[in-house]
Structures are given as C-alpha cells and as structure tokens.
Design an enzyme around this catalytic site. Sequence first.
Site, PDB file in Angstrom:
ATOM      1  N   ALA A 141       0.847  -1.196   0.000  1.00 40.17           N
ATOM      2  CA  ALA A 141       0.000   0.000   0.000  1.00 40.17           C
ATOM      3  C   ALA A 141       0.876   1.237   0.000  1.00 40.17           C
ATOM      4  O   ALA A 141       2.091   1.151  -0.196  1.00 40.17           O
ATOM      5  CB  ALA A 141      -0.936  -0.015   1.201  1.00 40.17           C
ATOM      6  N   ASN A 142       0.284   2.412   0.207  1.00 39.49           N
ATOM      7  CA  ASN A 142       1.049   3.658   0.292  1.00 39.49           C
ATOM      8  C   ASN A 142       0.394   4.571   1.325  1.00 39.49           C
ATOM      9  O   ASN A 142      -0.618   4.205   1.921  1.00 39.49           O
ATOM     10  CB  ASN A 142       1.138   4.321  -1.092  1.00 39.49           C
ATOM     11  CG  ASN A 142      -0.227   4.657  -1.638  1.00 39.49           C
ATOM     12  OD1 ASN A 142      -0.942   5.486  -1.086  1.00 39.49           O
ATOM     13  ND2 ASN A 142      -0.623   3.990  -2.727  1.00 39.49           N
ATOM     14  N   ARG A 143       0.961   5.753   1.519  1.00 42.04           N
ATOM     15  CA  ARG A 143       0.558   6.612   2.640  1.00 42.04           C
ATOM     16  C   ARG A 143      -0.600   7.548   2.344  1.00 42.04           C
ATOM     17  O   ARG A 143      -0.890   8.437   3.123  1.00 42.04           O
ATOM     18  CB  ARG A 143       1.756   7.458   3.094  1.00 42.04           C
ATOM     19  CG  ARG A 143       2.916   6.640   3.600  1.00 42.04           C
ATOM     20  CD  ARG A 143       4.026   7.537   4.127  1.00 42.04           C
ATOM     21  NE  ARG A 143       5.244   6.781   4.370  1.00 42.04           N
ATOM     22  CZ  ARG A 143       5.444   6.026   5.452  1.00 42.04           C
ATOM     23  NH1 ARG A 143       4.517   5.953   6.384  1.00 42.04           N
ATOM     24  NH2 ARG A 143       6.578   5.353   5.589  1.00 42.04           N
ATOM     25  N   SER A 144      -1.277   7.382   1.214  1.00 41.36           N
ATOM     26  CA  SER A 144      -2.397   8.278   0.902  1.00 41.36           C
ATOM     27  C   SER A 144      -3.500   8.169   1.951  1.00 41.36           C
ATOM     28  O   SER A 144      -3.902   7.072   2.337  1.00 41.36           O
ATOM     29  CB  SER A 144      -2.963   7.916  -0.477  1.00 41.36           C
ATOM     30  OG  SER A 144      -4.157   8.621  -0.701  1.00 41.36           O
ATOM     31  N   ALA A 175      -4.062   7.494  -5.096  1.00 40.56           N
ATOM     32  CA  ALA A 175      -2.679   7.023  -5.192  1.00 40.56           C
ATOM     33  C   ALA A 175      -2.737   5.531  -5.508  1.00 40.56           C
ATOM     34  O   ALA A 175      -2.560   4.671  -4.641  1.00 40.56           O
ATOM     35  CB  ALA A 175      -1.941   7.293  -3.886  1.00 40.56           C
TER      36      ALA A 175
END
Length: 222
Positions: free
Chosen positions: A29-32, A95
């Site tokens: 995943a990512n930090r969005s 994102a």
Amino acid sequence: SKVGPLAGRRALVTAGPTHEPLDPVRYLANRSSGQQGFALAAALADLGADVTLVSGPVSLPPPAGVTYLACETAREMHALAMGSGHFDVAVCTAAVADWRPEHEAGQKIKKTGAPDAAPPIKLVPNPDILAELAAPGPGRPKLVVGFAAETENVIAHATAKRQRKQCDWIVANDVSPQTGIMGGQENQVVLITADSVEAWPRMSKADVANQLAERITVWLSE
Ligand code: C5P
C-alpha cells in the site's frame, strides 16, 4: 435534484490508496489518506454536481450527498471507475498502486528454509485508470484531471505525465516527507494545463478542493 453551477453534471473522483494483496493477511500500500479526494468530492457536490467517489481503504466518512463506491485493489477501482457510466469531468486523486504482486497466495506465506531466506515478490503493472479515462474516444469526459505526487523535479515530471497520460490538467505536488503533505491537512500544488503552469500558495486541502472545483466550473461553462 441539486442546484448550483454544476447541476446536471456528472463528476467522477478517485481517492485514497489501493491495497494490493500478497496473501490473505498482507498487502502492499502507500501513505495516501484520501483527504484531498474526499474534499474535492464534497466541493463538487456543493456546487451541484452529481458526484461518484470511488475510494480505496481510508478512515474518512464519505461526504454527504455523493455516491460512494469503496474498493481495495487497483483492479477493483478500475472496474468501478469504468463501469459507472459517462462523466462530464473525472478527477483522479487516488494514489493507485502502480504495481501489484503477480500472485496472491491462497494461504498466509510461511517462513521456510534458512532463517535468512525471504520469498521473492514479482510485481506486475496495474491498469492506469487516469490514462484510460483520458484516452481520446467518444465517451471521454470533457475534462480529465490527474494528480502527480512527486518527490523531485515536480514540474518537469508532472508536465511529462500530463502529456503521456493525455489528461487535460495535472495537479502536481511535492510529497517528500519533510513537506508533511501526504497524510497531512495542507497541500501545495502546481496546476499544469496545456498552456499554463500555476503555482498555488500552500493552503488547506479543503481550500485546494474548493479552488479546483471553482476552476472546473469555469472550464465546463466555457
Ligand atoms: O503514474 P502516476 O501514478 O504517478 O500517476 C498519477 C496519476 O495517475 C494520478 O492522477 C493517479 O490517480 C493516476 N493513476 C491511475 N491509475 C494508476 C496509476 C495512476 O489512475 N494505475
């Protein structure tokens, strides 16, 4: 039905991160946080638009008065974005993970063999929702807006991205950790169109959303 300058217009907003499963308990995943996209969906709805908000996993309540479609993976987001009919405007703030693990293991991947051994993870590309929405064709929204989260050479990378993905506008921002933008309350963006580059002052994500919604309204009414 709704009132306002965008009454009768359909808007698509994608938001949040995507989660790309490795096995039943792990994902990439990512930090969005989804904040910018949720704020934009709310701003467009306030101006009277019929808004569909397609979001990956976030911890925000959906704004009032929008059609909210939740998903996890890029492929699910792609299916929802493409399968929800025609839109006058599409804004891709999500994102989206550019890649996903090629295989999702059916069971939790176990440690095996030598204590320092680790499983290789092969990544494959995800569908590019923005590029597909922006591709020329009869169903293309009149206005397609992308976001470009960069950590260096923001304007150059974003300008190239606008051309590559064939979207009308790109909203570029610097998401280097020291900016506090990814996951934070504020944003500092550069609006890039076919013939202009406009650096906006740092402001709340709600203000970026309201100003962008205002610009979208002007553009659609021209
Ligand atoms: O290529 P990159 O991920 O940097 O592009 C960012 C822009 O493209 C954002 O507007 C994002 O929402 C969109 N995008 C997308 N689908 C992808 C990757 C990015 O819609 N698979």
